[in-house]
Design a protein around this motif. Sequence first.
Motif, PDB file in Angstrom:
ATOM      1  N   SER A 109       3.489  -7.742   0.586  1.00  0.00           N
ATOM      2  CA  SER A 109       4.034  -6.627  -0.191  1.00  0.00           C
ATOM      3  C   SER A 109       5.180  -6.000   0.580  1.00  0.00           C
ATOM      4  O   SER A 109       5.335  -6.224   1.781  1.00  0.00           O
ATOM      5  CB  SER A 109       2.950  -5.577  -0.476  1.00  0.00           C
ATOM      6  N   ARG A 124      -8.544   6.255  -2.999  1.00  0.00           N
ATOM      7  CA  ARG A 124      -8.993   5.395  -1.903  1.00  0.00           C
ATOM      8  C   ARG A 124      -7.761   4.914  -1.142  1.00  0.00           C
ATOM      9  O   ARG A 124      -6.906   4.225  -1.686  1.00  0.00           O
ATOM     10  CB  ARG A 124      -9.784   4.203  -2.427  1.00  0.00           C
ATOM     11  N   ARG A 125      -7.690   5.293   0.114  1.00  0.00           N
ATOM     12  CA  ARG A 125      -6.523   4.924   0.908  1.00  0.00           C
ATOM     13  C   ARG A 125      -6.490   3.417   1.155  1.00  0.00           C
ATOM     14  O   ARG A 125      -7.505   2.750   1.265  1.00  0.00           O
ATOM     15  CB  ARG A 125      -6.530   5.664   2.247  1.00  0.00           C
ATOM     16  N   ARG A 126      -5.271   2.913   1.302  1.00  0.00           N
ATOM     17  CA  ARG A 126      -5.088   1.499   1.601  1.00  0.00           C
ATOM     18  C   ARG A 126      -5.535   1.201   3.029  1.00  0.00           C
ATOM     19  O   ARG A 126      -5.442   2.055   3.905  1.00  0.00           O
ATOM     20  CB  ARG A 126      -3.618   1.134   1.418  1.00  0.00           C
ATOM     21  N   ARG A 142     -12.532  -3.450   7.766  1.00  0.00           N
ATOM     22  CA  ARG A 142     -11.687  -3.260   6.579  1.00  0.00           C
ATOM     23  C   ARG A 142     -12.398  -2.435   5.511  1.00  0.00           C
ATOM     24  O   ARG A 142     -11.784  -1.640   4.803  1.00  0.00           O
ATOM     25  CB  ARG A 142     -11.263  -4.603   5.996  1.00  0.00           C
ATOM     26  N   ARG A 191      -3.881   9.033  -2.870  1.00  0.00           N
ATOM     27  CA  ARG A 191      -4.712   8.049  -3.558  1.00  0.00           C
ATOM     28  C   ARG A 191      -6.190   8.401  -3.400  1.00  0.00           C
ATOM     29  O   ARG A 191      -6.606   8.968  -2.396  1.00  0.00           O
ATOM     30  CB  ARG A 191      -4.471   6.648  -2.984  1.00  0.00           C
ATOM     31  N   GLN A 231       3.891  -3.883   3.602  1.00  0.00           N
ATOM     32  CA  GLN A 231       2.765  -4.333   4.426  1.00  0.00           C
ATOM     33  C   GLN A 231       3.147  -4.460   5.893  1.00  0.00           C
ATOM     34  O   GLN A 231       2.352  -4.163   6.783  1.00  0.00           O
ATOM     35  CB  GLN A 231       2.245  -5.683   3.925  1.00  0.00           C
ATOM     36  N   ASP A 251      -0.160   8.115   2.297  1.00  0.00           N
ATOM     37  CA  ASP A 251      -0.922   7.461   1.248  1.00  0.00           C
ATOM     38  C   ASP A 251      -2.091   8.321   0.773  1.00  0.00           C
ATOM     39  O   ASP A 251      -2.916   7.880  -0.012  1.00  0.00           O
ATOM     40  CB  ASP A 251      -1.454   6.122   1.790  1.00  0.00           C
ATOM     41  N   GLU A 259      -2.509  -7.675  -0.530  1.00  0.00           N
ATOM     42  CA  GLU A 259      -1.231  -6.955  -0.553  1.00  0.00           C
ATOM     43  C   GLU A 259      -1.414  -5.457  -0.332  1.00  0.00           C
ATOM     44  O   GLU A 259      -0.441  -4.747  -0.069  1.00  0.00           O
ATOM     45  CB  GLU A 259      -0.510  -7.203  -1.872  1.00  0.00           C
ATOM     46  N   ASP A 260      -2.649  -4.947  -0.385  1.00  0.00           N
ATOM     47  CA  ASP A 260      -2.893  -3.532  -0.132  1.00  0.00           C
ATOM     48  C   ASP A 260      -2.797  -3.170   1.346  1.00  0.00           C
ATOM     49  O   ASP A 260      -2.478  -2.037   1.696  1.00  0.00           O
ATOM     50  CB  ASP A 260      -4.285  -3.132  -0.633  1.00  0.00           C
ATOM     51  N   ASP A 261      -3.087  -4.117   2.233  1.00  0.00           N
ATOM     52  CA  ASP A 261      -3.168  -3.814   3.655  1.00  0.00           C
ATOM     53  C   ASP A 261      -1.791  -3.566   4.260  1.00  0.00           C
ATOM     54  O   ASP A 261      -0.788  -4.150   3.830  1.00  0.00           O
ATOM     55  CB  ASP A 261      -3.843  -4.961   4.398  1.00  0.00           C
TER      56      ASP A 261
END
Length: 665
Positions: A469, A501-503, A606, A499, A472, A496, A446-448
């Motif tokens: 999400s 760590r970026r998505r 990824r 954060r 997404q 984003d 769901e982060d992607d």
Amino acid sequence: MSPTSPATPTRPADPHGPTRRLTTAQALVAFLARQYTERDGRRQRLISATWGIFGHGNVAGIGQALVEAGGGGDGNGSGGNGSGGNGAAHRMPYLQGRNEQAMVHAAVGYARQSGRLSAHAVTTSIGPGATNLVTGAALATINRLPVLLLPGDTFATRPADPVLQQLEVAYAGDVSVNDCLRPVSRYFDRITRPEALIPAALQAMRVLADPAETGAVTLALPQDVQAEAYDWPREFFAERDWHVRRPAPDAHELETAVRAVRSARRPLIVVGGGVRHSAAEETLAAFTAATRIPVASTQAGKGALRHDHPADVGGIGHTGTATADELARTADLVIGIGTRFSDFTTASGTLFADPAVRFLHLNITGFDAHKLAALPLVADARAGLEALTAALAGRGYRVDPAYETEYTGAKEAWEARVEASFATPDRTARPTQAQVLGLLDALVTEDDILINAAGSLPGDLHKLWRTRSRDQYHVEYGYSCMGYEIPAAIGVLLADGVRTRRRPVWALVGDGTYLMNPTEIVTAVQENLPLKLLILQNHGYASIGGLSESVGAERFGTAYRRRDADGGFTGPPLPVDLAANAASLGMRVLRATTVDDLRAALSEARDAEGPTCVYVETETPDTVSGPPPAQAWWDVPVAETASRPAAVKAREEYDRQAAARRRHL
């Protein structure tokens, strides 16, 4: 004073006086750095950064002002100190673009990911720099996404006429190329005097922050006015909050809507981008839990419910699922929420086939709420759904259990077709486009975030992708603009950026789209943004090739091939190496030739911390997709008279489909 008289000493301006002496450009940048939006108690910068490519027309004005404002930074309005009275909170970060259209696309991606609550400005020189903004402006306005355009303009004082790059119009002296931006802007003004900036800037912010008005906003800035100094009232630079309202529905419209829902036997919800912009996903889920009404989605609305939500029946319209389209054909009430009902959604007026079908539109604009002769419910999507849920709660409405069983069973059948499209029985073979999506589907969480806009991919994604999400699925299909994906991904990554760590953000492009606009790869490399670029090489315009064949144009001019002996384009594929091109722009490139290669490359990309490209050549270049065909029609007129059999046959099919078209009155 005579030439020989001693000069009278000038006293420095009072830093605490009622005015500030600044150039117009300096004043505009300082003003923009102090504008905020507020919604639901959350406050953030309205204009958090400025993209720019400099030339005559903005280098000495906005360019110098950005230097004054401490123009380095990360594009999300955080950190740093600047000169000119700007502290850390009021600096204006600068982002360096490579193409003006792409800068607007990046700003649009940022605005969408920011929920339309924060935006970017884009500054250009006069001439081609300004006209390159037009396509991006149209995309922003059509999709109702805020972006501030600051094109340079020719001299307001006309010390020389014409100047370099000036368009001369014989019948009007006050027209410039920037007037091309008028029809694609929600607000346009040309600032011909410094003091004219004050009302214009306030109007610009009003439109950008208004959920019913927003889109591209243009302030054309003559280059001499940008550099002209003026004594600005200090109040102009006070922090200002723009409340993003949530208008509630009118009581009469709400009661009419309740009666319509209660009388419906086969209602269907169609959600658009307005649900996302309003952050109404949880409210929608609560409404469907109470009523069990199935939910179909437009391209912009996909993800309003997770793919595994019981009420989600997938995409609707020409690129939709069989489940959603069959429900649409038999629906007696179509409840639109935050959608424009474009022809892809309505299958060009052929989809909603029940003779007695009615429409109820919940939309923040009256313009959209009245489409298809609908019962209007003019309100914010979340506020309207909350009111509708509460009004129905005490009246015991829920769809017939048999209807619920019908659509959940149809959804299961469609999922089996999705699995068949994703299946990879030969792992050593070259993958089809649908199999590429299947491999990505198996990898992401769901982060992607997936970004796409044009070609054959939007149709495959709309039918097949399992959204996990609310944000997404990022497919721009209001303007379906080739070249959007890479810069938009940069904008999403910048949104984003707070954060640690970026998505993972994926830009999915075919070779046609890549060749349109790869330049912002350089920006991703410069900013060290972990963009994941997936290039699908299918040797031409696959989507238009399929459309061309269906309308009798025989795929003319859609393949990237050498000329044949007859002058056509049926020779071998062109020896173009897009992977090498991406590498030459600074990306790390992973080449994949088989299903197994691709699975490994996607996983490696990824996890990568820098910009990474995965390049794959898909199977069967002339028929890229492996998913089910279109489940509904789309009106593209076919030649009414022709000598070639393909066109004659296509016209027969066109006449058959067009006979089912209706106007909902």
